[in-house]
Design an enzyme around this catalytic site. Structure first.
Site, PDB file in Angstrom:
ATOM      1  N   ARG A 196       0.835  -1.210   0.000  1.00  0.00           N
ATOM      2  CA  ARG A 196       0.000   0.000   0.000  1.00  0.00           C
ATOM      3  C   ARG A 196       0.873   1.264   0.000  1.00  0.00           C
ATOM      4  NH1 ARG A 196      -0.476   4.619   2.589  1.00  0.00           N
ATOM      5  NH2 ARG A 196      -0.043   3.559   4.550  1.00  0.00           N
ATOM      6  N   ASP A 197       1.493   1.578   1.124  1.00  0.00           N
ATOM      7  CA  ASP A 197       2.323   2.790   1.184  1.00  0.00           C
ATOM      8  C   ASP A 197       3.468   2.669   0.177  1.00  0.00           C
ATOM      9  OD1 ASP A 197       3.673   5.100   2.038  1.00  0.00           O
ATOM     10  OD2 ASP A 197       3.224   4.734   4.127  1.00  0.00           O
ATOM     11  N   HIS A 255       5.191   4.282  12.675  1.00  0.00           N
ATOM     12  CA  HIS A 255       5.247   4.267  11.202  1.00  0.00           C
ATOM     13  C   HIS A 255       6.291   5.309  10.784  1.00  0.00           C
ATOM     14  CE1 HIS A 255       2.904   4.142   7.204  1.00  0.00           C
ATOM     15  NE2 HIS A 255       3.639   5.244   7.057  1.00  0.00           N
ATOM     16  N   HIS A 290       8.947   7.016   8.073  1.00  0.00           N
ATOM     17  CA  HIS A 290       9.504   7.197   6.732  1.00  0.00           C
ATOM     18  C   HIS A 290      10.981   7.542   6.906  1.00  0.00           C
ATOM     19  CE1 HIS A 290       6.011   6.790   4.061  1.00  0.00           C
ATOM     20  NE2 HIS A 290       5.344   7.041   5.176  1.00  0.00           N
ATOM     21  N   CYS A 350       4.013   9.278   0.650  1.00  0.00           N
ATOM     22  CA  CYS A 350       2.676   9.767   0.357  1.00  0.00           C
ATOM     23  C   CYS A 350       2.780  10.787  -0.769  1.00  0.00           C
ATOM     24  CB  CYS A 350       2.084  10.414   1.616  1.00  0.00           C
ATOM     25  SG  CYS A 350       0.479  11.147   1.293  1.00  0.00           S
ATOM     26  N   ASN A 366       9.233   4.112   3.364  1.00  0.00           N
ATOM     27  CA  ASN A 366       9.142   3.668   4.756  1.00  0.00           C
ATOM     28  C   ASN A 366      10.446   2.977   5.138  1.00  0.00           C
ATOM     29  OD1 ASN A 366       6.192   3.381   3.577  1.00  0.00           O
ATOM     30  ND2 ASN A 366       6.023   3.652   5.777  1.00  0.00           N
TER      31      ASN A 366
HETATM   32  P1  HMG Z   1     -12.723  14.541  -3.470  1.00  0.00           P
HETATM   33  O1  HMG Z   1     -12.370  14.948  -4.851  1.00  0.00           O
HETATM   34  O2  HMG Z   1     -12.922  15.597  -2.432  1.00  0.00           O
HETATM   35  O3  HMG Z   1     -13.948  13.512  -3.454  1.00  0.00           O
HETATM   36  O4  HMG Z   1     -11.560  13.569  -2.971  1.00  0.00           O
HETATM   37  P2  HMG Z   1     -15.488  13.766  -3.640  1.00  0.00           P
HETATM   38  O5  HMG Z   1     -16.180  13.184  -2.479  1.00  0.00           O
HETATM   39  O6  HMG Z   1     -15.747  15.192  -4.010  1.00  0.00           O
HETATM   40  O7  HMG Z   1     -15.790  12.872  -4.930  1.00  0.00           O
HETATM   41  C1  HMG Z   1     -15.160  13.161  -6.165  1.00  0.00           C
HETATM   42  C2  HMG Z   1     -15.130  11.886  -7.015  1.00  0.00           C
HETATM   43  O8  HMG Z   1     -14.295  10.910  -6.353  1.00  0.00           O
HETATM   44  C3  HMG Z   1     -16.500  11.235  -7.148  1.00  0.00           C
HETATM   45  O9  HMG Z   1     -16.496  10.578  -8.408  1.00  0.00           O
HETATM   46  C4  HMG Z   1     -16.506  10.189  -6.090  1.00  0.00           C
HETATM   47  O10 HMG Z   1     -17.373   9.107  -6.360  1.00  0.00           O
HETATM   48  C5  HMG Z   1     -15.049   9.725  -6.116  1.00  0.00           C
HETATM   49  P3  HMG Z   1     -17.205  11.255  -9.695  1.00  0.00           P
HETATM   50  O11 HMG Z   1     -18.630  11.461  -9.282  1.00  0.00           O
HETATM   51  O12 HMG Z   1     -16.494  12.540  -9.956  1.00  0.00           O
HETATM   52  O13 HMG Z   1     -17.016  10.227 -10.784  1.00  0.00           O
HETATM   53  N1  HMG Z   1     -14.644   9.136  -4.842  1.00  0.00           N
HETATM   54  C6  HMG Z   1     -14.011   7.942  -4.743  1.00  0.00           C
HETATM   55  N2  HMG Z   1     -13.587   7.070  -5.661  1.00  0.00           N
HETATM   56  C7  HMG Z   1     -12.990   5.945  -5.205  1.00  0.00           C
HETATM   57  N3  HMG Z   1     -12.773   5.686  -3.894  1.00  0.00           N
HETATM   58  C8  HMG Z   1     -13.173   6.544  -2.952  1.00  0.00           C
HETATM   59  C9  HMG Z   1     -13.825   7.737  -3.374  1.00  0.00           C
HETATM   60  N4  HMG Z   1     -14.333   8.791  -2.705  1.00  0.00           N
HETATM   61  C10 HMG Z   1     -14.828   9.635  -3.604  1.00  0.00           C
HETATM   62  N5  HMG Z   1     -12.937   6.265  -1.675  1.00  0.00           N
HETATM   63  C11 HMG Z   1     -10.857  11.689  -1.633  1.00  0.00           C
HETATM   64  C12 HMG Z   1     -11.604  13.020  -1.664  1.00  0.00           C
HETATM   65  C13 HMG Z   1     -10.743  11.270  -0.196  1.00  0.00           C
HETATM   66  C14 HMG Z   1     -11.632  10.677  -2.467  1.00  0.00           C
HETATM   67  C15 HMG Z   1      -9.461  11.907  -2.283  1.00  0.00           C
HETATM   68  O14 HMG Z   1      -8.864  13.006  -1.696  1.00  0.00           O
HETATM   69  C16 HMG Z   1      -8.569  10.706  -2.135  1.00  0.00           C
HETATM   70  O15 HMG Z   1      -8.819   9.639  -2.678  1.00  0.00           O
HETATM   71  N6  HMG Z   1      -7.457  10.865  -1.380  1.00  0.00           N
HETATM   72  C17 HMG Z   1      -6.588   9.734  -1.106  1.00  0.00           C
HETATM   73  C18 HMG Z   1      -5.250  10.223  -0.702  1.00  0.00           C
HETATM   74  C19 HMG Z   1      -4.334   9.053  -0.404  1.00  0.00           C
HETATM   75  O16 HMG Z   1      -4.609   7.908  -0.731  1.00  0.00           O
HETATM   76  N7  HMG Z   1      -3.191   9.358   0.230  1.00  0.00           N
HETATM   77  C20 HMG Z   1      -2.245   8.357   0.578  1.00  0.00           C
HETATM   78  C21 HMG Z   1      -2.678   7.511   1.744  1.00  0.00           C
HETATM   79  S1  HMG Z   1      -2.403   8.278   3.314  1.00  0.00           S
HETATM   80  C22 HMG Z   1      -0.732   8.022   3.624  1.00  0.00           C
HETATM   81  O17 HMG Z   1      -0.019   7.545   2.789  1.00  0.00           O
HETATM   82  C23 HMG Z   1      -0.208   8.352   4.968  1.00  0.00           C
HETATM   83  C24 HMG Z   1       0.103   7.107   5.830  1.00  0.00           C
HETATM   84  O18 HMG Z   1       1.006   6.237   5.189  1.00  0.00           O
HETATM   85  C25 HMG Z   1       0.709   7.558   7.176  1.00  0.00           C
HETATM   86  C26 HMG Z   1       1.878   8.527   6.959  1.00  0.00           C
HETATM   87  O19 HMG Z   1       2.938   8.104   6.492  1.00  0.00           O
HETATM   88  O20 HMG Z   1       1.653   9.713   7.245  1.00  0.00           O
HETATM   89  C27 HMG Z   1      -1.175   6.331   6.134  1.00  0.00           C
HETATM   90 MG    MG Z   2       3.180   6.434   5.211  1.00  0.00          MG
END
Ligand code: HMG
Ligand code: MG
Length: 299
Positions: A16-17, A206, A208, A239, A248
């Site tokens: 994932r990450d 966690h 990095h 990220c 990581n």
């Molecule tokens: P948004 O644009 O605000 O979403 O994004 P929305 O609610 O306005 O919807 C827009 C479109 O996205 C719609 O589709 C929704 O259906 C779709 P349309 O009608 O335009 O065709 N949508 C989705 N599609 C698939 N899966 C979903 C979903 N939700 C809405 N779940 C959203 C908001 C949260 C979706 C977006 O910002 C996003 O996907 N962000 C993900 C960011 C991410 O994955 N970051 C990495 C993970 S976190 C990380 O790595 C940190 C961690 O490792 C710890 C650390 O190291 O800090 C955990």
């Molecule tokens: Mg991370």
């Protein structure tokens, strides 16, 4: 002299990450080979994928296929940002979900397009529903030490956010040094506070490894009583919304540290390196972890 646990659990976050930030598009088959080799190496807890918007994170667009085809073994966690992601995860039979949130508001907006307060408000009923349905819920707390946009984060802010998730009934907190800015003293201090505040809660670190502090931070967190670490085979990770943050801390290098201290993990280093080998041909950069280099030299 040092206080060390007898056993440590590594939560493998490579699939994932590790893969969410790779430039190349990696075939689903290659991801599954990596996952299965990691299971073979003894990994019992793993983040397999995330149900996020493919427009935001194209590398995770095959989340459904990954969940259908991955062999069932141990705790298989998927990341979900909102209700849509949660439903998608439940539809493929997931029973272990991770929600994620930034202590830093600016990071949270960049990452999931809403403020930390709004995220909390919308996650609360979702977590309640998941707990009623008997799911395992992990809360990933990003920018727990530092934010690439806001700078240093005061520990009180991180502790207060953790408190809110504990009140919501999550099973685990994964505390992240998102941009690899923490040092061993910061880690010892924050994790000691967390251990004292939440004695019965599963606490995971966690890291990095952006500035090569990962191993030192693991060691100091062990001293604070932490016995769970998120790590990534091959040291992949980052990220897309945390500029400059690299991989990581590597599973194989953390395993070397732990095994050399006679701490048991149940995971085989060569097995993890074998998993990295399955992925290496698809990456556009070399794998540079210490133990993977040894593994390659010996082949
Ligand atoms: P948004 O644009 O605000 O979403 O994004 P929305 O609610 O306005 O919807 C827009 C479109 O996205 C719609 O589709 C929704 O259906 C779709 P349309 O009608 O335009 O065709 N949508 C989705 N599609 C698939 N899966 C979903 C979903 N939700 C809405 N779940 C959203 C908001 C949260 C979706 C977006 O910002 C996003 O996907 N962000 C993900 C960011 C991410 O994955 N970051 C990495 C993970 S976190 C990380 O790595 C940190 C961690 O490792 C710890 C650390 O190291 O800090 C955990
Ligand atoms: Mg991370």
């Amino acid at each position: 002299m040092f206080s060390l646990p007898k056993n440590v659990t590594l939560i493998e976050v490579g699939p994932r990450d590790g893969l969410q930030n790779e430039k190349n598009s990696i075939p689903t088959e290659a991801k599954l080979s990596y996952i299965h080799a990691l299971q073979q190496a003894g990994v019992q807890e793993m983040e397999l994928t995330s149900f996020v918007s493919p427009n935001w994170v194209p590398q995770m667009a095959d989340a459904r296929e990954i969940m259908y085809h991955a062999k069932k073994k141990g705790r298989q966690i998927v990341l979900v940002p909102n209700e849509k992601g949660m439903q998608a995860a439940l539809n493929v039979g997931s029973d272990s979900l991770a929600v994620f949130i930034g202590v830093s508001d600016t990071f949270n907006v960049k990452n999931i397009n809403r403020s930390t307060a709004d995220s909390l408000t919308s996650l609360r009923p979702l977590i309640q529903q998941l707990k009623e349905d008997g799911c395992y819920v992990r809360a990933c707390i990003s920018t727990a030490f530092h934010c690439p946009y806001e700078g240093a984060i005061k520990p009180e802010r991180t502790l207060a956010l953790c408190h809110q998730f504990i009140d919501m009934g999550v099973d685990e907190l994964s505390i992240a040094d998102t941009d690899g800015m923490a040092n061993p003293v910061d880690c010892y201090s924050l994790f000691s506070s967390l251990k004292a505040m939440f004695p019965g809660v599963l606490l995971t670190a966690h890291f990095h490894d952006t500035r090569k502090m990962g191993i030192a931070n693991v060691f100091s967190s062990l001293q604070a009583g932490i016995d769970r670490f998120d790590t990534s085979a091959g040291g992949l990770g980052g990220c897309p919304f945390a500029p400059g943050a690299t991989g990581n801390v590597a599973t194989e290098d953390v395993l070397y540290l732990l095994h050399s201290l006679h701490i048991e993990t149940g995971i085989d280093i060569d097995g993890v390196c074998h998993a990295v080998d399955k992925l290496a041909p698809y990456l556009c950069r070399p794998i540079e972890t210490a133990m993977y280099k040894f593994y390659k030299e010996e082949q």
